[in-house]
Scaffold this motif. Structure first.
Motif, PDB file in Angstrom:
ATOM      1  N   LEU A 121       0.658  -1.618  -0.169  1.00 31.14           N
ATOM      2  CA  LEU A 121       0.401  -0.402  -0.391  1.00 31.14           C
ATOM      3  C   LEU A 121       0.879   1.163  -0.353  1.00 31.14           C
ATOM      4  CD1 LEU A 121      -3.212  -1.164   1.846  1.00 31.14           C
ATOM      5  CD2 LEU A 121      -3.173  -0.920  -0.391  1.00 31.14           C
ATOM      6  N   GLU A 122       2.156   1.186   0.358  1.00 33.60           N
ATOM      7  CA  GLU A 122       2.770   2.399   0.603  1.00 33.60           C
ATOM      8  C   GLU A 122       3.423   2.395  -0.529  1.00 33.60           C
ATOM      9  OE1 GLU A 122       7.176   2.532   3.264  1.00 33.60           O
ATOM     10  OE2 GLU A 122       5.633   1.686   4.420  1.00 33.60           O
ATOM     11  N   ALA A 123       4.378   1.837  -1.441  1.00 37.73           N
ATOM     12  CA  ALA A 123       4.282   1.617  -2.700  1.00 37.73           C
ATOM     13  C   ALA A 123       3.005   2.198  -3.443  1.00 37.73           C
ATOM     14  CB  ALA A 123       4.795   0.507  -3.387  1.00 37.73           C
ATOM     15  N   MET A 124       1.973   2.298  -3.423  1.00 41.24           N
ATOM     16  CA  MET A 124       0.460   2.422  -4.385  1.00 41.24           C
ATOM     17  C   MET A 124       0.909   3.894  -4.248  1.00 41.24           C
ATOM     18  SD  MET A 124      -1.317   0.682  -6.055  1.00 41.24           S
ATOM     19  CE  MET A 124      -1.737  -1.255  -6.150  1.00 41.24           C
ATOM     20  N   LEU A 125       0.926   3.845  -3.106  1.00 40.76           N
ATOM     21  CA  LEU A 125       0.918   6.158  -2.281  1.00 40.76           C
ATOM     22  C   LEU A 125       2.037   6.670  -3.042  1.00 40.76           C
ATOM     23  CD1 LEU A 125      -0.348   5.724   0.891  1.00 40.76           C
ATOM     24  CD2 LEU A 125      -1.871   6.454  -0.901  1.00 40.76           C
ATOM     25  N   ALA A 155       3.399   5.481  -5.976  1.00 40.75           N
ATOM     26  CA  ALA A 155       4.056   5.613  -7.270  1.00 40.75           C
ATOM     27  C   ALA A 155       2.519   6.366  -7.488  1.00 40.75           C
ATOM     28  CB  ALA A 155       3.583   4.611  -7.712  1.00 40.75           C
ATOM     29  N   ASN A 156       1.904   6.747  -6.798  1.00 47.06           N
ATOM     30  CA  ASN A 156       0.643   7.410  -6.890  1.00 47.06           C
ATOM     31  C   ASN A 156       1.055   9.257  -7.098  1.00 47.06           C
ATOM     32  OD1 ASN A 156      -1.947   8.368  -7.908  1.00 47.06           O
ATOM     33  ND2 ASN A 156      -3.032   7.893  -5.831  1.00 47.06           N
ATOM     34  N   ALA A 157       2.153   9.671  -6.389  1.00 47.10           N
ATOM     35  CA  ALA A 157       2.484  10.614  -6.215  1.00 47.10           C
ATOM     36  C   ALA A 157       2.886  11.862  -6.966  1.00 47.10           C
ATOM     37  CB  ALA A 157       3.909  11.183  -5.076  1.00 47.10           C
ATOM     38  N   GLY A 197       4.721   0.578 -18.972  1.00 44.10           N
ATOM     39  CA  GLY A 197       6.093   0.079 -18.401  1.00 44.10           C
ATOM     40  C   GLY A 197       7.389   1.289 -18.594  1.00 44.10           C
ATOM     41  N   ASP A 198       7.194   2.374 -19.350  1.00 41.13           N
ATOM     42  CA  ASP A 198       8.846   2.994 -19.783  1.00 41.13           C
ATOM     43  C   ASP A 198       8.848   3.350 -18.375  1.00 41.13           C
ATOM     44  OD1 ASP A 198       9.511   1.210 -21.486  1.00 41.13           O
ATOM     45  OD2 ASP A 198       8.042   2.528 -22.691  1.00 41.13           O
ATOM     46  N   ASP A 199       9.008   3.069 -17.448  1.00 36.60           N
ATOM     47  CA  ASP A 199       8.292   3.643 -15.940  1.00 36.60           C
ATOM     48  C   ASP A 199       9.679   3.956 -15.189  1.00 36.60           C
ATOM     49  OD1 ASP A 199       7.568   2.637 -13.466  1.00 36.60           O
ATOM     50  OD2 ASP A 199       6.147   2.412 -15.440  1.00 36.60           O
ATOM     51  N   GLY A 200      10.285   4.604 -14.212  1.00 29.29           N
ATOM     52  CA  GLY A 200      11.631   4.848 -13.527  1.00 29.29           C
ATOM     53  C   GLY A 200      10.593   3.624 -12.666  1.00 29.29           C
ATOM     54  N   TRP A 201       9.430   3.310 -12.240  1.00 29.68           N
ATOM     55  CA  TRP A 201       9.443   2.489 -11.155  1.00 29.68           C
ATOM     56  C   TRP A 201       9.680   0.996 -11.260  1.00 29.68           C
ATOM     57  CZ3 TRP A 201       8.548   4.667  -6.385  1.00 29.68           C
ATOM     58  CH2 TRP A 201       7.555   6.169  -6.535  1.00 29.68           C
ATOM     59  N   THR A 202       9.006   0.518 -12.548  1.00 31.68           N
ATOM     60  CA  THR A 202       8.915  -0.439 -13.606  1.00 31.68           C
ATOM     61  C   THR A 202      10.051  -1.362 -13.549  1.00 31.68           C
ATOM     62  OG1 THR A 202       6.950  -0.241 -14.353  1.00 31.68           O
ATOM     63  CG2 THR A 202       8.649  -2.172 -15.550  1.00 31.68           C
ATOM     64  N   GLN A 203      11.198  -0.271 -14.166  1.00 29.15           N
ATOM     65  CA  GLN A 203      13.122  -0.408 -13.760  1.00 29.15           C
ATOM     66  C   GLN A 203      13.289  -0.911 -12.883  1.00 29.15           C
ATOM     67  OE1 GLN A 203      14.662  -0.168 -16.673  1.00 29.15           O
ATOM     68  NE2 GLN A 203      16.792  -1.228 -15.733  1.00 29.15           N
TER      69      GLN A 203
END
Ligand code: PLP
Length: 349
Positions: free
Chosen positions: A21-25, A27-29, A36-42
């Protein structure tokens, strides 16, 4: 909505763990590049490469059926076949998706009481026919742990991969509960996968504490060719991919992936220990991961249902209880006490 008492019918009854849940929040910032060409996915892919100590190719999909089916399809031509246990999820619980996504690759079933495949069973199926009228064996898939909660040892996986190499077969691992196997074995993820000869792993996130999502990990990068197209065509390319991928960063880097699984396994052991002395109740399978399968007279099961407990009896043949990251030990004890009480109803005593 009323909150109901916790049930152990499925590990999918559990919610998402705090790390997810923390990660979801996080990533929602703000906004991020799509598909998928985003930094989180990398970063999530890098977390897997660090965890597995190898330069694997990683993909994120919505669920386990897609992960397994697309991974198997990428290892097969339509005229190939896939060797699996008769109890395998790909055979019993995926509605023909592996055959569908591979355009007809046939599953060849090895009869198995506990869900495990053996080198002998693989050899028998793979060498039963070699003529052009039979679909050519190409892949072996094993479930770690099996649908009945049995964990393959490193030695067992190595023996299977040795037969695969000898017979020219690829080895796929359905790891919907892969973390539970690592927790049970106390080994590194590398030791039970690529170091033991596994080519592709489907690593389950949902049953490990994520809200949604599974990872497909190709240890042999050549096998991942065009897998991104396969995901897109199958409707498995998330446009806001960061919400599928970011939770893995927190899950892996914090160690929650392993803690969650250790907790589930410990709760299974807890239940098994608390009913071990009941003559009317037997374990159908040894408890090795986060499941307990009980055999008991129908009257006991009916009494348990009457006490409000939910459980499945269509898997493995017993009453199945599954323990997720959030299993409450007090509730496990309540279940044990209710099983004990159910054994003491007058008709049975
Ligand atoms: C839960 C599970 C899956 C994935 O199922 P989905 O509902 O498609 O996410 C795959 N294999 C096994 C062994 C499972 O238990």
């Amino acid at each position: 909505m009323t909150i109901e008492p916790q049930q152990f019918a499925s590990d999918n009854y559990a919610g998402a763990c705090p790390e997810a849940l923390e990660a979801m929040l996080a990533a929602n910032a703000g906004s991020a590049v799509a598909y998928g060409d985003d930094g989180w996915t990398q970063r999530a892919s890098d977390s897997f490469r660090t965890l597995f100590e190898t330069d694997a190719e990683v993909f994120f999909v919505f669920n386990g059926t897609a992960a397994n089916s697309l991974a198997l399809a990428s290892l097969c031509q339509s005229y190939h076949s896939v060797i699996c246990s008769s109890a395998a999820h790909v055979e019993t619980d995926e509605c023909g998706a592996p055959e569908f996504f591979s355009n007809g690759s046939k599953l060849l079933l090895a009869p198995s009481a506990d869900g495990k495949l053996t080198p002998e069973a693989i050899r028998t199926l793979a060498s039963s026919r070699s003529d052009i009228h039979f679909p050519k064996p190409r892949v072996v898939t094993i479930t770690q742990p099996t649908e009945t909660g049995q964990v393959y040892s490193i030695t067992e996986v190595r023996a299977i991969s040795a037969v695969c190499r000898e017979l020219g077969l690829k080895l796929h691992m359905d790891g919907a509960r892969f973390a539970h196997a690592c927790a049970a074995l106390g080994c590194t993820p590398a030791a039970i996968t690529w170091e033991a000869g596994v080519d592709v792993l489907c690593f389950g996130g949902t049953k490990n504490g994520l809200m949604i999502g599974e990872a497909v990990i190709f240890f042999d990068r050549a096998l991942a060719e065009d897998f991104d197209y396969r995901c897109k065509q199958a409707g498995q390319l998330a446009s806001k991919m960061r919400f599928l991928s970011a939770p893995w960063i927190w899950l892996i880097d914090s160690g929650a992936w392993l803690r969650n699984a250790e907790h589930g396994n410990a709760c299974a052991e807890r239940l098994a220990a608390r009913v071990a002395d009941l003559p009317a109740v037997q374990l159908l399978f040894p408890v090795q991961a986060n499941s307990v399968f009980l055999v008991a007279p129908e009257a006991v099961l009916d009494e348990l249902r009457a006490l409000g407990w939910r459980f499945y009896t269509f898997i493995g043949g017993g009453a199945r209880f599954m323990f997720a990251w959030d299993a409450d030990p007090a509730r496990v004890d309540q279940l044990a006490a209710d099983i004990r009480a159910a054994c003491e109803v007058p008709a049975l005593a």
